[in-house]
Design a protein around this motif. Structure first.
Motif, PDB file in Angstrom:
ATOM      1  N   LEU A 200       9.542  -7.062   3.040  1.00 50.95           N
ATOM      2  CA  LEU A 200       8.671  -5.965   2.617  1.00 50.95           C
ATOM      3  C   LEU A 200       7.245  -6.164   3.106  1.00 50.95           C
ATOM      4  N   ALA A 201       6.792  -7.419   3.142  1.00 51.45           N
ATOM      5  CA  ALA A 201       5.445  -7.699   3.632  1.00 51.45           C
ATOM      6  C   ALA A 201       5.333  -7.375   5.116  1.00 51.45           C
ATOM      7  N   GLY A 202       6.292  -7.850   5.910  1.00 51.99           N
ATOM      8  CA  GLY A 202       6.266  -7.562   7.334  1.00 51.99           C
ATOM      9  C   GLY A 202       6.413  -6.078   7.612  1.00 51.99           C
ATOM     10  N   PHE A 203       7.310  -5.421   6.911  1.00 48.06           N
ATOM     11  CA  PHE A 203       7.522  -3.982   7.072  1.00 48.06           C
ATOM     12  C   PHE A 203       6.229  -3.223   6.774  1.00 48.06           C
ATOM     13  N   SER A 204       5.532  -3.619   5.724  1.00 48.39           N
ATOM     14  CA  SER A 204       4.269  -2.973   5.363  1.00 48.39           C
ATOM     15  C   SER A 204       3.220  -3.150   6.449  1.00 48.39           C
ATOM     16  N   LEU A 205       3.168  -4.333   7.047  1.00 48.02           N
ATOM     17  CA  LEU A 205       2.226  -4.553   8.154  1.00 48.02           C
ATOM     18  C   LEU A 205       2.547  -3.625   9.328  1.00 48.02           C
ATOM     19  N   GLY A 206       3.829  -3.381   9.557  1.00 52.86           N
ATOM     20  CA  GLY A 206       4.210  -2.458  10.620  1.00 52.86           C
ATOM     21  C   GLY A 206       3.774  -1.032  10.333  1.00 52.86           C
TER      22      GLY A 206
END
Length: 361
Positions: A200-206
């Motif tokens: 979820l953290a990486g997805f949010s950065l995207g």
């Protein structure tokens, strides 16, 4: 909308994971390559890419016309993309376990594991295990799809900076957990919610990267001569640095995604060439299938050693790579594309029936 450099970047990431995983089978331990020792971070690149590309393709459809219909259509499109191959790979891996094809039967095929894997919720932190090992990340991405409207709503609000800080803080928490196997961020355990939070953290950065992609300051910083090379150099230096630098590497990845989105000459040369682009098209199949091919070839090689056939291990590795490519090419054409069409056909058929029913009421 498909940007070839982003597709090629996905292919490079998938092959990096493949090369990272080769020595994880003891039979291929001698083929460990230091340059890929941190390639588990390519999974975080997948998460960032996913948030960016989904926003590129669906943000206006989901957020421009908010409502139940647009949300369901988005989810069906995403499941049409990921579920058919996930289902086939899961069933094959179940057969592998039952028949002990690779000599490694480590997962119980009990009801919780089977049901959670078929529903793609196996890695949400309640202890069920992925039957096809790499499918843990696909499972966490399904949670990101479900939460996409909320993530995008915050990312495109005045609170976007809070979301960015929270995403980095979550990654820092994952890295500090001590649960990483090959490195601080290599957390993919089934009994912790940190695996899901990593995604979820990486997805949010995207998603955040997509928000700023067309801002003048962002283009001035990255979309310039030498921008792609500079970003790649920074990531290379960060990977080369000793110590626990996983978080730094991941924080640089949105810039790599943006530089491929801008599709400059250097990015096109590296990521849009026929090889990278082809690997990008079959990257999902590469990611899910390669552990099975590796383990089957490793067992064949071990049996050959038992018969006195030695000195050919390199050829077995080459055979494994070629077999993976051929299988994944076929998988893309026969499972991914056809599975997507089947799900979309079922959706259209169900919609027609609903329209007819409403018209007769």
């Amino acid at each position: 909308m498909r940007i070839s450099s982003l597709t090629g970047l996905r292919g490079v990431a998938a092959v990096s994971v493949l090369l990272y995983h080769i020595p994880h089978n003891p039979a291929f331990a001698a083929f460990a390559m230091p340059i890929f020792s941190r390639a588990y971070l390519a999974v975080d690149l997948f998460f960032i890419l996913s948030g960016f590309v989904i926003s590129l393709g669906y943000h206006e459809r989901v957020m421009g016309r908010p409502g139940w219909a647009s949300y369901v259509d988005f989810l069906i499109n995403r499941m049409a993309r990921v579920w058919p191959l996930h289902l086939i790979v899961t069933l094959v891996f179940m057969g592998r376990i039952l028949l002990n094809v690779s000599g490694n039967q480590a997962i119980d095929l009990d009801a919780p594991n089977v049901v959670s894997n078929l529903l793609m919720v196996q890695s949400w932190g309640w202890g069920t295990e992925p039957i096809a090992g790499n499918s843990w990340s696909v499972s966490t991405e399904v949670a990101a799809y479900l939460l996409y409207p909320l993530i995008a709503l915050i990312a495109f609000s005045r609170w976007a900076w809070v979301q960015g800080i929270a995403a980095v803080a979550l990654l820092a928490m994952v890295a500090a957990s001590g649960l990483g196997s090959s490195g601080p961020l290599d957390v993919n355990d089934s009994d912790t919610v940190l695996t899901l939070l990593r995604c979820l953290a990486g997805f949010s950065l995207g998603v955040l990267a997509y928000r700023v992609a067309d801002r003048r300051w962002c283009r001035a910083l990255i979309d310039r001569p030498g921008g792609f090379a500079a970003v790649c150099a920074l990531i290379g230096v960060a990977l080369w640095l000793p110590g626990k630098v996983d978080l730094l590497v991941v924080c640089l990845m949105p810039a790599l995604v943006l530089s491929c989105y801008y599709d400059g000459p250097a990015a096109r040369a590296a990521m849009s060439n026929p090889v990278s682009f082809h690997l990008g098209l079959i990257s999902y199949s590469i990611y899910l299938w390669h552990p099975l091919v590796r383990d089957v070839v490793a067992r064949v090689m071990t049996m050959a050693h038992g018969r006195g056939i030695t000195g050919m291990d390199g050829l077995f590795v080459v055979a494994m790579l070629v077999a993976t490519w051929l299988l994944c090419w076929a998988s893309y054409a026969l499972v991914e594309l056809r599975g997507h069409r089947l799900v979309k056909w079922l959706q259209r058929r169900a919609q027609r029936r609903l329209d007819v029913r409403e018209a007769t009421i």
